[in-house]
Design an enzyme around this catalytic site. Structure first.
Site, PDB file in Angstrom:
ATOM      1  N   ILE A 184       0.826  -1.204   0.000  1.00  0.00           N
ATOM      2  CA  ILE A 184       0.000   0.000   0.000  1.00  0.00           C
ATOM      3  C   ILE A 184       0.860   1.254   0.000  1.00  0.00           C
ATOM      4  CG2 ILE A 184      -0.222   0.024   2.527  1.00  0.00           C
ATOM      5  CD1 ILE A 184      -3.160   0.981   2.027  1.00  0.00           C
ATOM      6  N   LYS A 265      11.238  -1.847  -7.952  1.00  0.00           N
ATOM      7  CA  LYS A 265      10.078  -2.734  -7.802  1.00  0.00           C
ATOM      8  C   LYS A 265      10.511  -4.155  -7.447  1.00  0.00           C
ATOM      9  CE  LYS A 265       6.606   0.034  -8.578  1.00  0.00           C
ATOM     10  NZ  LYS A 265       5.751  -0.071  -9.763  1.00  0.00           N
ATOM     11  N   GLY A 287      -1.360  -2.605  -6.843  1.00  0.00           N
ATOM     12  CA  GLY A 287      -2.338  -1.832  -7.607  1.00  0.00           C
ATOM     13  C   GLY A 287      -1.900  -1.560  -9.029  1.00  0.00           C
ATOM     14  N   GLN A 296       5.243  -0.956 -15.653  1.00  0.00           N
ATOM     15  CA  GLN A 296       4.068  -1.815 -15.695  1.00  0.00           C
ATOM     16  C   GLN A 296       3.750  -2.308 -17.103  1.00  0.00           C
ATOM     17  OE1 GLN A 296       0.939   0.276 -13.583  1.00  0.00           O
ATOM     18  NE2 GLN A 296       2.216   0.553 -11.777  1.00  0.00           N
ATOM     19  N   CYS A 456     -12.080  14.051  16.532  1.00  0.00           N
ATOM     20  CA  CYS A 456     -12.842  13.078  15.761  1.00  0.00           C
ATOM     21  C   CYS A 456     -13.393  12.078  16.757  1.00  0.00           C
ATOM     22  CB  CYS A 456     -11.986  12.402  14.690  1.00  0.00           C
ATOM     23  SG  CYS A 456     -10.653  11.376  15.361  1.00  0.00           S
TER      24      CYS A 456
END
Length: 482
Positions: A184, A265, A287, A296, A456
Site C-alpha cells: 500500500i 520494484k 495496484g 508496468q 474526531c
C-alpha cells in the site's frame, strides 16, 4: 428491531458443505463488527439468510450502515416482524405500515411466502393490493416501474413488513479465502486493490515502503486504518512499515538510470515476500495496471515477478485510471489519495519499458543486499487496531486535553457526511468544521492566533493529523478528547 441479511448469490450456488461454512463465517463476522454497537444483539443463521435482532433503537442507523459494508452480504432488509391470522389481517397491517408512503403514488405489491398456507403468494398480492387501492384514494396500482413497491414476506405464521431494502457490497465473507499482503502506498490504486481483495474474502494485511519520512507514513496509516475500519474490522490485521530510504540511496548510487524503476520494484517484491513468508501470508497484492507507468509493461512485470516465488495478485491489471478513481470515490479513499504526499525517490530520466533480464541482473550485482535484509529485519509491525496507541506514542509533543480555554476553538475534522449525520455542538466554545483531507491545504488559512483542538469520534485521525500539522510547523494544535 430486526434485519434480514440476504447472501451474495455466489454463496448460494456453492455445495452444501461450502455454503454452510461461508454462512458460519459470515455470521461470526457480523457478530464481531456489531458487538461494538450493541452487545445484547442476536445473530441467527439460517440456510438462505441471517437474522440480526437488536434492542437499542438509538443504534439502528449505525447497525444498518455497518451491515452494508460487510463483505458477503448482497442486501439487507429492515423488517417489522409481526404475527398474522389470515389474508385480511395481512392487509390491515400493510395498510398501517404503508398508508403515508402510498399517498399520491403508484404502487404494486410483491410477496414471498415460505411454509404451508391456504393461499398463494399471488393471491396475497392481489388481496393486499386491491385493499390498499380501495382505502387510499390518491394511490394507484401500477405493476411496472411503480413509485413504491410494497414488499411483504410470509413465513409460517409470521408476517415480515419490509420497511427498507439496502444494498450490501457483495463478495465473499472475509476469512473464507487465505490471507494476502497488500503493498500500500496510499494512492488510488493500492487502496482500491486492497478493497477488492477484502471483498473477495481475503484478510488483507498491509506493507508500506516508506520513501518520504514520517508524514508519508502517517498518511498511509490513515488509508489502511480507514479501509480496515470500514470494510474489514471483523478481523485483526497487521500494518508493516519498512524504511526503504537506504535501499533507494543504494539504487541511486549503484544502478544505471534507465533500470532504476524496475530494480526498485524488484527490491520491493523481494522485501514483501520475506514479510509474507514470515507471517504465513500466501500472496502479495499490488495496484499495478497494464501500461500505466513504465515499470508496468508486460516485459517489466514479468521481470519483477521473477524475483519471488510468492504469488502476486493484480486485481486492477486491466483497469484504466478513470475507472480506478471512480472506485476510490465509491469506497471513500479518493480524498485520501488526492491529498497524499507524493514521494518518488527513484525518478529515471529515460526509464526502460522493455527491460532485459541479463542487464537488470548485472545492475543488481552492484547492489549491497545486506541493506535490503537489514531494512526488512528492522521493519515495524503493529496490529492495525493499535494505530491510535502507536500514534499516541509518536505524538508525545502534542497535548491531549479534555477541556478548553477562552482562546481555544474545536476543529471537527470528520468527513462531511459524518458531520452532516451527527453535527458537533458544545456549549461554551466555537466549533469549526474542516475535513481531515483538507487540513494540509486549508489549515494555514485559519486564524493562527487561536489554539485549535482537533477532534474526531475515536481520536485516531485527530492524533495522526496533529502530528502531521506539528511536522509542518504549526504549534497551535492539540488533541481534544472529552
Amino acid at each position: 428491531m430486526k434485519f434480514i441479511i440476504k447472501l451474495f448469490p455466489e454463496i448460494t450456488i456453492k455445495s452444501q458443505s461450502v455454503r454452510l461454512r461461508f454462512i458460519k463465517i459470515l455470521t461470526g463476522n457480523i457478530r464481531n463488527v456489531l458487538k461494538h454497537y450493541d452487545e445484547t444483539l442476536a445473530v441467527v443463521r439460517h440456510w438462505d439468510n441471517i437474522e440480526v435482532r437488536a434492542r437499542d433503537e438509538n443504534q439502528r442507523l449505525a447497525i444498518r450502515d455497518a451491515l452494508t459494508r460487510i463483505p458477503g452480504i448482497h442486501h439487507i432488509l429492515e423488517v417489522e416482524d409481526v404475527p398474522f391470522t389470515d389474508m385480511h389481517d395481512i392487509f390491515e397491517k400493510a395498510l398501517v405500515q404503508y398508508r403515508d408512503r402510498l399517498e399520491g403514488k403508484t404502487f404494486c405489491v410483491r410477496v414471498k411466502r415460505r411454509g404451508k398456507h391456504e393461499f398463494s403468494s399471488i393471491e396475497v398480492e392481489r388481496y393486499v393490493g386491491g385493499g390498499l387501492n380501495q382505502h387510499i384514494e390518491s394511490a394507484r396500482v401500477k405493476l411496472t416501474n411503480p413509485d413504491v413497491t410494497v414488499h411483504l414476506e410470509v413465513e409460517d405464521d409470521r408476517l415480515l413488513l419490509i420497511k427498507g431494502r439496502y444494498e450490501g457490497i457483495g463478495g465473499f465473507p472475509i476469512g473464507t479465502q487465505e490471507d494476502v499482503l497488500s503493498l500500500i502506498s496510499g494512492g488510488f490504486d493500492s487502496g482500491v486493490s486492497s478493497y477488492m481483495l477484502m471483498r473477495r474474502g481475503c484478510r488483507v494485511h498491509y506493507c508500506f515502503f516508506n520513501l518520504g519520512g514520517a508524514a508519508h507514513e502517517i498518511g498511509v496509516r490513515q488509508v489502511a486504518h480507514y479501509l480496515w475500519n470500514r470494510f474489514g474490522s471483523s478481523h485483526r490485521v497487521r500494518f508493516v512499515a519498512i524504511n526503504f530510504e537506504p535501499v533507494v540511496g543504494e539504487i541511486l548510487e549503484k544502478v544505471d538510470d534507465g533500470q532504476m524503476g524496475v530494480v526498485l520494484k524488484r527490491m520491493m517484491v523481494r522485501a514483501a515476500s520475506k514479510v509474507a513468508e514470515r507471517y504465513g501470508v500466501q500472496a502479495l497484492v499490488t495496484g499495478e495496471a497494464l501500461g500505466q507507468v513504465s515499470s508496468q509493461t508486460l516485459t517489466n512485470l514479468r521481470l519483477i515477478d521473477n524475483v519471488s516465488d510468492t504469488l502476486i495478485l493484480r486485481p486492477l491489471i486491466s483497469y484504466d485510471k478513470e475507472h480506478i478513481i471512480n472506485l476510490a470515490r465509491q469506497i471513500g479513499t479518493e480524498d485520501f489519495a488526492r491529498t497524499m504526499p507524493e514521494y518518488c525517490g527513484v525518478i529515471s530520466k529515460s526509464p526502460t519499458v522493455k527491460a532485459i533480464k541479463a542487464k537488470i541482473e548485472a545492475e543488481e550485482e552492484h547492489f549491497d543486499f545486506s541493506i535490503l535484509d537489514k531494512v526488512v529485519e528492522e521493519a515495524s509491525n503493529v496490529d492495525i487496531r493499535e494505530i491510535a496507541q502507536q500514534t499516541g506514542q509518536d505524538v508525545v509533543e502534542v497535548e491531549t486535553v479534555s477541556g478548553f480555554g477562552p482562546n481555544d476553538v474545536i476543529l471537527d475534522i470528520r468527513s462531511v457526511d459524518e458531520q452532516d449525520d451527527k453535527p458537533l455542538k458544545i456549549e461554551g466554545v466555537d466549533v469549526v468544521s474542516l475535513p481531515f483531507y483538507k487540513l494540509s491545504t486549508k489549515f494555514g488559512d485559519l486564524d493562527q492566533s487561536k489554539t485549535w483542538l482537533l477532534w474526531c469520534e475515536r481520536g485516531v485521525m485527530s492524533r495522526l493529523q496533529a502530528l502531521y500539522l506539528r511536522e509542518q510547523g504549526f504549534q497551535n494544535v492539540k488533541v481534544y478528547r472529552p
